[in-house]
Structures are given as structure tokens and as C-alpha cells.
Design a protein around this motif. Structure first.
Motif, PDB file in Angstrom:
ATOM      1  N   ARG A  33       0.828  -1.117   0.080  1.00 41.84           N
ATOM      2  CA  ARG A  33       0.020  -0.050   0.054  1.00 41.84           C
ATOM      3  C   ARG A  33       0.816   1.333  -0.160  1.00 41.84           C
ATOM      4  O   ARG A  33       2.069   1.250   0.469  1.00 41.84           O
ATOM      5  CB  ARG A  33      -1.003   0.101   1.161  1.00 41.84           C
ATOM      6  N   GLU A  34       0.423   2.213  -0.582  1.00 47.56           N
ATOM      7  CA  GLU A  34       0.929   3.441  -0.478  1.00 47.56           C
ATOM      8  C   GLU A  34       0.923   3.992   0.971  1.00 47.56           C
ATOM      9  O   GLU A  34       0.132   4.116   1.972  1.00 47.56           O
ATOM     10  CB  GLU A  34       0.216   4.457  -1.452  1.00 47.56           C
ATOM     11  N   LEU A  35       2.140   4.443   1.390  1.00 46.75           N
ATOM     12  CA  LEU A  35       2.320   4.887   2.870  1.00 46.75           C
ATOM     13  C   LEU A  35       2.130   6.682   2.819  1.00 46.75           C
ATOM     14  O   LEU A  35       2.230   7.515   1.976  1.00 46.75           O
ATOM     15  CB  LEU A  35       3.634   4.775   3.140  1.00 46.75           C
ATOM     16  N   LEU A  36       1.577   6.961   3.847  1.00 46.16           N
ATOM     17  CA  LEU A  36       1.493   8.594   4.078  1.00 46.16           C
ATOM     18  C   LEU A  36       2.890   8.899   4.730  1.00 46.16           C
ATOM     19  O   LEU A  36       3.244   8.371   5.818  1.00 46.16           O
ATOM     20  CB  LEU A  36       0.437   8.736   4.976  1.00 46.16           C
ATOM     21  N   ASN A  37       3.501   9.468   4.011  1.00 42.93           N
ATOM     22  CA  ASN A  37       5.136   9.957   4.509  1.00 42.93           C
ATOM     23  C   ASN A  37       4.972  11.278   5.097  1.00 42.93           C
ATOM     24  O   ASN A  37       4.485  12.212   4.756  1.00 42.93           O
ATOM     25  CB  ASN A  37       5.845  10.048   3.125  1.00 42.93           C
ATOM     26  N   MET A  38       5.338  11.286   6.216  1.00 42.29           N
ATOM     27  CA  MET A  38       5.458  12.606   7.058  1.00 42.29           C
ATOM     28  C   MET A  38       6.664  12.715   7.646  1.00 42.29           C
ATOM     29  O   MET A  38       7.750  11.605   7.753  1.00 42.29           O
ATOM     30  CB  MET A  38       4.389  12.706   8.102  1.00 42.29           C
ATOM     31  N   ALA A  39       7.088  13.886   8.005  1.00 36.98           N
ATOM     32  CA  ALA A  39       8.642  14.074   8.856  1.00 36.98           C
ATOM     33  C   ALA A  39       8.526  14.675  10.345  1.00 36.98           C
ATOM     34  O   ALA A  39       7.204  15.313  10.576  1.00 36.98           O
ATOM     35  CB  ALA A  39       9.499  14.937   8.122  1.00 36.98           C
ATOM     36  N   VAL A  40       9.078  14.269  11.111  1.00 37.99           N
ATOM     37  CA  VAL A  40       9.054  14.861  12.461  1.00 37.99           C
ATOM     38  C   VAL A  40      10.618  15.471  12.613  1.00 37.99           C
ATOM     39  O   VAL A  40      11.387  14.648  12.571  1.00 37.99           O
ATOM     40  CB  VAL A  40       8.773  13.588  13.655  1.00 37.99           C
ATOM     41  N   LEU A  41      10.569  16.479  13.330  1.00 34.17           N
ATOM     42  CA  LEU A  41      11.743  17.112  13.569  1.00 34.17           C
ATOM     43  C   LEU A  41      12.114  17.048  15.221  1.00 34.17           C
ATOM     44  O   LEU A  41      11.202  17.333  16.068  1.00 34.17           O
ATOM     45  CB  LEU A  41      11.699  18.684  13.072  1.00 34.17           C
ATOM     46  N   ARG A  47      15.744  15.183  11.698  1.00 30.59           N
ATOM     47  CA  ARG A  47      14.604  14.802  11.012  1.00 30.59           C
ATOM     48  C   ARG A  47      14.366  13.311  10.799  1.00 30.59           C
ATOM     49  O   ARG A  47      15.145  12.700  10.425  1.00 30.59           O
ATOM     50  CB  ARG A  47      14.584  15.430   9.634  1.00 30.59           C
ATOM     51  N   ALA A  48      13.342  12.737  11.266  1.00 34.24           N
ATOM     52  CA  ALA A  48      12.803  11.449  11.159  1.00 34.24           C
ATOM     53  C   ALA A  48      11.680  11.443  10.096  1.00 34.24           C
ATOM     54  O   ALA A  48      10.624  11.885  10.427  1.00 34.24           O
ATOM     55  CB  ALA A  48      12.334  10.543  12.582  1.00 34.24           C
ATOM     56  N   ASN A  49      11.805  10.484   9.045  1.00 32.34           N
ATOM     57  CA  ASN A  49      10.722  10.569   8.033  1.00 32.34           C
ATOM     58  C   ASN A  49      10.108   9.071   8.618  1.00 32.34           C
ATOM     59  O   ASN A  49      10.544   8.280   8.629  1.00 32.34           O
ATOM     60  CB  ASN A  49      11.457  10.254   6.687  1.00 32.34           C
ATOM     61  N   ILE A  50       8.760   9.255   8.770  1.00 32.74           N
ATOM     62  CA  ILE A  50       7.923   8.301   8.970  1.00 32.74           C
ATOM     63  C   ILE A  50       6.824   7.884   7.698  1.00 32.74           C
ATOM     64  O   ILE A  50       6.314   8.790   7.288  1.00 32.74           O
ATOM     65  CB  ILE A  50       7.192   8.506  10.415  1.00 32.74           C
ATOM     66  N   GLY A  51       6.654   6.684   7.727  1.00 32.29           N
ATOM     67  CA  GLY A  51       5.628   6.285   6.849  1.00 32.29           C
ATOM     68  C   GLY A  51       4.615   5.591   7.412  1.00 32.29           C
ATOM     69  O   GLY A  51       4.401   4.725   8.527  1.00 32.29           O
ATOM     70  N   ILE A  52       3.254   6.148   7.429  1.00 28.79           N
ATOM     71  CA  ILE A  52       1.969   5.674   8.052  1.00 28.79           C
ATOM     72  C   ILE A  52       1.264   4.892   7.097  1.00 28.79           C
ATOM     73  O   ILE A  52       0.926   5.426   6.055  1.00 28.79           O
ATOM     74  CB  ILE A  52       1.328   6.957   8.723  1.00 28.79           C
TER      75      ILE A  52
END
Lengths: 208, 719
Positions: free
Chosen positions: B295-303, B346-351
Motif C-alpha cells: 500500500r501507499e504510505l502516508l509519508n510525514m516528517a518529524v523534527l 529529521r525522522a521521516n515516518i511512513g504511516i
């Protein structure tokens, strides 16, 4: 011409009304069509001699071309396969420092056949042009060509012997190439050409 | 000539006859004609059969010799190199190869050529024959007639050839292709069923795509539910059972490899080129079975401002305690602030949108808007301790009450940025230390002492004479009660009452007029009398006495409750007492007293004292019976066994210090173990040294294998 004859004091058998049998050498005065001793056909001159010489010479030259283009020896060892032409073999031998062997092969396979073509061709042409010079030398040349002809097969012999000896299954095999056959044919044709040449024609140049 | 007449023996007539040319022509002319014909035929034949000239370009042509090197297809010689030359600008080597005519039409754009040299790989040695015979050129092409070509670009190494095998092509997606080499095996239940082709970077450059080929019939095992995982290298597990080293195969150790399995049935069949994600290990592959990995992930970043040490690619992202995704990458960047340069992480996370609880088929956009809403309500990201022992962190998304307003930030260069809040990281060492501290501070000794004291008191209480005398006191109490009931005043009450009634009668009889007043007085005094009788509190006292007795028994029960064994025995005792119908008797007594009460309030008060006395007699008899029935002895025996039990407990309690000592030793050991986890301890050093050694060894093997792969001849040449 008169000077030459007086110097050498030569007359031909034809001038003397004689015919020598080419087979056994007996001399006939009359004109029987056959030798009384050996039964071969008697001819004062072979009028088709030059035709035959030319035919065999051309055939020999034709055969000599593939003999040089195609491989003479096909050597197959366990890991390699090589084909050698005559000239290629000579060059290879020369490169590896075997100058003596290279010279022998070069002389036997290249120089002598080509020399024979030239010699026979020269003799035939000079007879046709009725050249009267160097008749003795021409005759000697003819004799040399005839004598040497039988040795021209030296290359073919080498190939034949090698092919017969080196048959070690998968390890090493030597086979004669097309060139070997061509070369043998070429030698045969040149020998036939030399034989067809009626050397008596050398001396007929000053007669009509 | 003519003047040599004397020599002339006979005149010879020489006739020169002119014959036509066809008669003069000798048949011998046929010989050269035939020779020429044969020669021309041979030459023509040769020309026809000499094959098609093709041109193959190579970066280098090491070992290729003109007129000698052959071209092979499936190990059959189909051509020979004729000429070696350079392309314009000396960029590549051009090999002109004469190819057999029957093969040439198949040489279309899928034809590949490479130079076969000795090749030593972990999976075997190939091309060893070329060590002695010299190299040759191998070609591969399919059996489809296509537009034939004559110019080809040779490849450096032999392509992984499918050799006309049937099977299915798959595409694997992974983050890191370093562990995978071309030709690495694909295993299924330990059997090699296919191989990987060369890993390639994806178009975006974020992922590595590897094409794999699974041979028939094994390809039938692959469905959309199949999971692939990496089996490269080895895994070292340090667990309770010791150190376990897991190596799949020597080939996979060096070349890498992929294994797959299909656990859940019912997946759809796949077509060539199906894209699979490659998991890092079998466990994560299997645990992902119920999630859709593609599935496609929702990619976001957290600083984050602080160190993200402990956070790694693949760390969990939790939302309300449920795993919704993972960390996909970590990076640092410099931010220009008013206070100067600030390094942020920065941590990129995939939800996974499906996991947010919005239902199946949630799109990335829906998930993003949901997160935006949540952020407005206080959703923040923070780092939390995932595993205390390993110190790994995970990212938690949680609703922070009263959080300062924030929103998802969008920028061109990164993914949408999720606001972060203070992280809650429990330091392993500190935690462990604190735990140990608290354990060591526990007043174990005092606890033991007070426990012993308590048990002693219980024993004392059980042995106490007053407790033993409780039944006696009860009897005395009942005696007292009886005495009270038998009191003269009480007995006098009925007679007084009778007199009063008689007086009233007399009064009624005497004078009606005064009757009313008298009666009222009488009634009043009667009332008072009755009230007095009430006030005598006889009934209440009796009731209280009984209640107190009950309370006493209850107290005993409560006291004994604290020792299970005793309680059990006491329960048995009480059951026995119950069996003795004590309760029933008491109930009866209560009933009797109640009826006595009723009697008092009834007219037949005259019989009251007698019946009361009788009932009390009865009660006394009951109590005597109880005493004779051994109830008290039973209680005493019970209490004795309770005391024995208490002694036993005391004995066992005496063993407790030893136990606590062992516990403390255990704690010390645990402490040692935990302290040995620190890098300076010998164990840690040994362990890390060992692992480093293993790593060095593996590196050496890898580099050896690489060297051999790159330059196989070095094995043979010795350099």
C-alpha cells in the motif's frame, strides 16, 4: 646460325631422317608408325606438346592458388585448434627461430613450384617464339625441372606422415587440409606439364 | 643444312598438315578447365558458407585473438572472431565475428555477448576450460526470429541466463541492495528455486528494485500473499538460551539471497513483474502477513531537537499505542535561527493509512486530513522508549492536552512536518539502577521481623487464656441474664400488673364517674409502668449481650482469618459447630426470647417467668451440652493446631533470611549482568571483540569473494 652449327656441329635426328623412339631409344630410319622394338608410337615431333604443356601448366597454377589460400594442416589439440597455410607455417617457423626448417619448407613449397611454373612457362614461350639463344641452357633447365619435379611432393609427404602419425584421439589430431590435396594436384600437373614438353622443340627454333 | 648431303641417309618427307583447330586442340585442355571449374566451385561454396559478419563492441578484449577466438552458443561453436579493432576515438574494442548463416537471423536486439573467462564464485567455478584453451565469446539469444542486427554491445559479465526456462518474473523492492548480488539465489523452504538479476535503483532513487526469476513449477507457490525476505549474511541472536549463529547457506552469506513463503492461502495469482516488498528478516515478513505491504504510505516528517540515538529505520510509529507505521529514514540538517545555527534531526515516518482506524481503503489524502484534524486537537509526535534493554526508541503519536497550537507544516523539500513534543525517554541504565536501588532499599529484614512478631502475637492471642475462657464468659453472661430475668422486680411486675388491673376493676366497679379519671390515671401509670418495664432494658440488654457474644465470635473469626490454615481449620470448626446445631439453638434461643418478649407484651404474662426460666434452663442445658459435646475442646484443639501452624510458619520464616540473602545475591548478579552490558566490562568487550572478529572474518571472506569474482584469474595466477 651457321656459325653456331659449325661450332657445335650439330644436326638433328629429323635432319638425318631418323626417328628415335621416346620409349626405348632405338632409332628408326624408315617411317614406321610404331617402334619395332617396344611398339610405342614413333613421332619425330609431338605437335601437341605445347598445348599439353600449357594445359597442365594452367591446371597446376589453378591448383596452386587454393593450396596457398586454404589451410594445409588442421591441428587440433586438447585446448586449441589451429589451421596453417603453407606461407603461414613458414612465417610461424621463421618467427620461432627455426630458420632452417622454414627455409626448407619455403624452398620446397613456394620457391620450387613457382620456379617450375616460371621455367616451364619460359621454355614453352621461347619455343613458340622460336628463340635460338641459350639452347643448351634451356635444355639443362628442362632437365633440372624434370629432375626436381619428383621432390616437390615433400610438403605433401610431411602432411601425410604427420596425419598418419599424430592421431591421438582427443589429445591431438592433425588432419590434412584442402590445401594438401590442391598442392599435390598442383605438383602433379606441373610434372605432367614438364613431361609433356618435347625438349626436341628447343632445337627446332631455327627451322621452319 | 642442304650442304650436309653426305650425312643424309634418307630423305625424310616432313609433312606439315593444317588441320582444323578443333582437331588440333588436345583433349588435355579439359584438365585445366575442370581444375578451374572445381576451384571456382569450391571458392563459391566457401564464399556462400562463410557466414555473416557481425560486430560486437567490448570495453576490453582480454584474451581474444583474431581468427582463433570462437563464438559459442550453448557451447556450440557458431562463429569466429575475424578482426579486432578499435572504434573511433579508441572508446571501445570492436570484434568482427563471422557467424554461421543458420544462426545469424536469430541475432536480434535481445542477443547478448560476453567473453567467457574463468570465473570462481561461491556457487562454483565456471569457464575453467578457458584457462588452457583461451577465452571464447558466448552469446545468448532467444528462439524468436526478429529483425536481425549486425552490431551489438557486449556485456561485461555473463548475464544470469534463463536459458529458455519457464517461470515467473518478479520484482522485489528493498531499501538497500548492498546485500544482494546478481545471481543470488531465491530459496523456498531451503530449496533454490530461482535467482536474482542485477539490482537497480528505482526511478526516484529511493529504492532498489531487483528482478528475480522463479522457475516453474515453483512459481505456482507465489501469490499476492507471498512474502519475501532477505537471508543475506548471518544473524547472531543473543538470548536467554545463549548465542545462536544462523547462517542460511554459504552462497547467501556472500552473495546474499532471498527466501519466500506463502502462509496465507487464497492470494491471487500473480503475473510477470509483480512487485513485492522485501523484508529484512523472516519474522517481520511473517508478522506483516496481515498488513498490505504494497500500500501507499502516508509519508510525514518529524523534527527533533535532541539526539535520535536509539531511533532507527524501521522503528515503530505508534498511534494511541497501536502500530501504524515505521520510521523510513533519519537525517540531520542545519536550521538557521536567530540564535545561530541549530542542528536538528529529521525522522521521516511512513504511516499506513489503513491502520489509523478510518476503515479499509483509506487513501493517503484522507489519512493526511485526519492527521491534520488530530493535530489541531493536540496530536503530537514524541520519542518514547520502545525496549528498555536495547534502548531502542519508537515514535508515538499522542494527544497532548493543552498543547500550544500547531499545525502540519508543508514545505517543498520535505514531507509534511508533524509537530513534536517533549520526548519521554527512559534511560535503561538509570531505570535498572533505580529498580535495583529500590530493591536494595526495601526493608526486607524489618519486614521479616515484623512478620515474625505478628505471627508471635497471633500465637500468643491464640494461646491466651481469656480467649479460651470466652465460652465460659458466655455461659456466665447467660447466667447473669437468667439471673436478671429471674429478678424479683421483674417477677413482681406481673403481680403488680395484676393488682393494678384488679384495682382498676375495683375502681370501675366502685364508681363509673371516677373510673374515667382513675382509668386514665391507671392507664397513665400503666403506661409508665410499661415504660418502666421497657426502661428496665432487659430485652435490650439481652439482645446486646447476644450481639456482643456474636461479635466476640466474629472477632475470633476475624483474627483467625489472617492465617489461611487456621482459618480453614476454624472454618471446619465452625462448620462442625454448625453441625452441632449451635446456630440453630442460638436461633431457637433468640426465638424463645422473642416469644418471651411476646409473652411479656401479651396478657399471659403470668406464665412468663416460668417459661422464661424454662427456656433459660433449656439454654443452659444447651450450653452444658455444648461444653459436654466437646465444642470447646474442639476449639482448643483448633487453636492448638493453629499455634502449631503458626510455629511452622515461624520456622519457615526463619528460612526467609537465607532466602532474602539468595535474593540479594541474585540481585547482585543481575546488577553484574546489567553492568556488564556496559561496553567497558569484560563480557561486553569479549562479546564485541568476538562479534567484531566474526565481522572481520565475514568481511575478509566477502572481500576475497569479491576479488575472486572481479578477477578470477588471480586465483590461478596467484596475484
Amino acid at each position: 646460325m651457321a656459325i653456331a652449327r659449325s661450332q657445335t656441329n650439330l644436326i638433328t635426328a629429323q635432319e638425318a631422317g631418323l626417328v628415335a623412339c621416346t620409349g626405348c631409344g632405338s632409332v628408326h630410319t624408315q617411317e614406321p608408325s610404331k617402334c619395332t622394338r617396344c611398339g610405342s608410337r614413333l613421332r619425330s615431333r609431338d605437335d601437341q606438346s605445347l598445348q599439353k604443356v600449357w594445359a597442365f601448366l594452367i591446371a597446376g597454377m589453378i591448383a596452386y592458388l587454393p593450396a596457398n589460400i586454404y589451410p594445409m594442416l588442421r591441428t587440433k589439440t586438447l585446448f586449441s585448434y589451429s589451421e596453417d597455410t603453407i606461407v603461414g607455417g613458414v612465417i610461424a617457423l621463421f618467427k620461432y627461430g627455426n630458420y632452417g626448417v622454414a627455409a626448407v619448407v619455403f624452398v620446397a613449397s613456394v620457391l620450387i613450384p613457382i620456379g617450375k611454373f616460371i621455367a616451364v612457362g619460359y621454355l614453352t614461350i621461347s619455343v613458340q617464339l622460336r628463340s635460338q639463344s641459350h639452347q643448351h641452357e634451356k635444355h639443362r633447365l628442362y632437365e633440372v625441372v624434370e629432375f626436381i619435379g619428383r621432390w616437390s611432393m615433400i610438403d605433401v609427404f610431411v602432411v601425410a606422415i604427420l596425419s598418419a602419425l599424430v592421431q591421438l584421439g582427443g589429445l591431438a589430431t592433425i588432419k590434412p587440409g584442402i590445401a594438401a590435396v590442391s598442392f599435390a594436384l598442383s605438383v602433379v600437373f606441373t610434372m605432367l606439364a614438364a613431361q609433356s614438353f618435347d625438349s626436341r622443340l628447343i632445337w627446332d627454333s631455327d627451322r621452319t | 643444312m642442304t650442304d650436309d648431303a653426305p650425312h643424309k641417309i634418307a630423305e625424310m618427307s616432313v609433312t606439315h598438315t593444317r588441320r582444323p583447330i578443333w582437331q588440333r586442340m588436345s583433349l588435355v585442355w579439359l584438365v585445366p578447365i575442370i581444375a578451374l571449374a572445381v576451384s571456382l566451385f569450391v571458392a563459391w561454396q566457401d564464399y556462400i558458407n562463410r557466414g555473416t559478419l557481425i560486430e560486437i563492441s567490448f570495453d576490453n578484449a582480454a584474451g581474444v585473438i583474431a581468427e582463433e577466438t570462437v563464438l559459442k552458443y550453448r557451447d556450440v561453436t557458431v562463429g569466429r572472431v575475424e578482426k579486432i579493432s578499435f572504434a573511433e576515438g579508441l572508446s571501445v574494442v570492436l570484434l568482427q565475428v563471422r557467424v554461421d548463416n543458420n544462426v545469424a537471423p536469430y541475432l536480434d536486439d535481445d542477443a547478448q555477448f560476453w567473453v567467457v573467462r574463468p570465473n570462481v564464485t561461491v556457487r562454483g567455478v565456471t569457464g575453467l576450460d578457458t584457462v588452457l584453451s583461451g577465452v571464447y565469446i558466448e552469446g545468448t539469444w532467444d528462439d524468436q526470429l526478429d529483425v536481425a542486427q549486425t552490431a551489438f554491445v557486449g556485456v561485461e559479465n555473463a548475464p544470469v541466463s534463463r536459458g529458455g526456462q519457464r517461470g515467473t518474473e518478479i520484482t522485489l523492492r528493498t531499501r538497500d541492495g548492498s546485500a544482494l548480488a546478481e545471481g543470488a539465489p531465491i530459496l523456498h523452504k531451503g530449496i533454490e528455486v530461482g535467482f536474482l538479476e542485477k539490482p537497480n535503483l528505482s526511478f526516484t532513487g529511493n529504492e532498489v528494485l531487483v528482478t528475480g526469476f522463479v522457475r516453474a513449477p515453483y512459481d505456482k507457490r507465489i501469490t499476492a500473499n507471498t512474502r519475501f525476505w532477505d537471508i543475506s549474511g548471518f544473524s547472531v541472536n543473543l538470548g536467554a538460551s545463549g548465542v545462536s549463529l544462523d547462517v542460511s547457506s554459504l552462497a547467501s552469506l556472500i552473495e546474499g539471497g532471498v527466501a519466500f513463503d506463502t502462509v496465507v492461502s487464497g492470494g491471487e495469482a500473480i503475473r510477470d513483474g509483480h512487485l513485492f516488498d522485501m523484508f529484512d528478516d523472516e519474522a517481520s515478513a511473517r508478522s506483516s502477513l496481515f498488513a498490505n505491504p504494497n500500500r501507499e504510505l502516508l509519508n510525514m516528517a518529524v523534527l527533533f531537537d535532541r539526539s535520535v540515538s536509539g531511533l532507527s529505520v524501521g522503528s515503530e510509529v505508534q498511534f494511541q499505542g497501536v502500530r501504524v507505521g515505521e520510521v523510513t529514514s533519519l537525517s540531520a540538517f542545519v536550521e538557521e535561527t536567530s540564535a545561530g545555527q541549530l542542528v536538528r534531526l529529521r525522522a521521516n515516518i511512513g504511516i499506513e493509512p489503513d491502520r489509523l482506524g478510518l476503515g479499509e481503503g483509506t487513501t493517503v489524502a484522507q489519512a493526511l486530513s485526519f492527521i491534520e484534524d488530530q493535530v489541531a486537537q493536540g496530536l503530537r509526535a514524541r520519542m518514547i522508549t520502545g525496549n528498555i534493554l536495547s534502548g531502542s526508541l519508537s515514535i508515538e503519536l499522542l494527544i497532548v492536552q493543552d498543547a500550544p497550537a500547531a499545525a502540519v507544516q508543508y514545505s517543498d523539500s520535505t514531507y509534511p512536518i508533524l509537530p513534536a513534543t517533549t520526548s519521554q525517554i527512559t534511560d535503561v541504565a538509570a531505570t535498572a539502577e533505580g529498580v535495583l536501588d529500590r530493591i536494595s532499599r526495601l526493608p526486607v529484614e524489618e519486614l521479616m521481623t515484623s512478620t515474625i512478631d505478628t505471627l508471635n502475637s497471633i500465637e500468643r492471642l491464640a494461646n491466651d487464656d481469656s480467649l479460651r475462657e470466652a465460652p465460659v464468659s458466655l455461659a456466665a453472661l447467660l447466667d447473669e441474664t437468667r439471673a436478671l430475668i429471674a429478678d424479683e422486680d421483674l417477677r413482681a411486675i406481673p403481680s403488680d400488673l395484676r393488682e393494678t388491673v384488679a384495682g382498676a376493676q375495683r375502681l370501675i366497679d366502685k364508681d363509673i364517674s371516677t373510673v374515667a379519671t382513675d382509668l386514665s390515671k391507671v392507664v397513665e401509670s400503666l403506661d409508665a409502668l410499661l415504660q418502666q418495664a421497657d426502661n428496665a432494658e432487659l430485652i435490650a440488654t439481652l439482645g446486646r449481650t447476644l450481639t456482643r457474644a456474636e461479635t466476640t465470635i466474629h472477632n475470633i473469626e476475624t483474627a483467625t482469618n489472617q492465617l489461611p490454615a487456621m482459618t480453614e481449620q476454624l472454618n471446619a470448626l465452625i462448620a462442625k459447630a454448625n453441625a452441632l446445631e449451635l446456630q440453630a439453638l442460638v436461633d431457637e434461643a433468640t426465638g424463645l426470647i422473642r416469644s418471651a418478649d411476646a409473652l411479656i407484651s401479651s396478657d399471659a404474662t403470668a406464665d412468663l417467668p416460668a417459661s422464661l426460666a424454662a427456656s433459660l434452663d433449656e439454654l443452659r442445658a444447651v450450653l452444658a451440652e455444648i461444653r459436654e459435646g466437646g465444642a470447646v475442646e474442639n476449639v482448643n484443639a483448633a487453636l492448638a493446631s493453629a499455634s502449631a501452624a503458626a510455629r511452622a510458619i515461624e520456622t519457615s520464616v526463619e528460612g526467609l533470611p537465607a532466602l532474602s540473602e539468595r535474593a540479594s545475591r541474585l540481585v547482585t548478579q543481575t546488577e553484574d549482568v546489567i553492568s556488564s552490558y556496559s561496553t567497558r566490562s569484560r563480557f561486553g568487550q569479549d562479546m564485541s571483540t568476538t562479534l567484531r572478529d566474526i565481522q572481520t572474518a565475514a568481511d575478509a571472506v566477502t572481500s576475497l569473494a569479491r576479488t575472486i569474482q572481479r578477477n578470477p584469474s588471480s586465483l590461478l595466477r596467484g596475484r
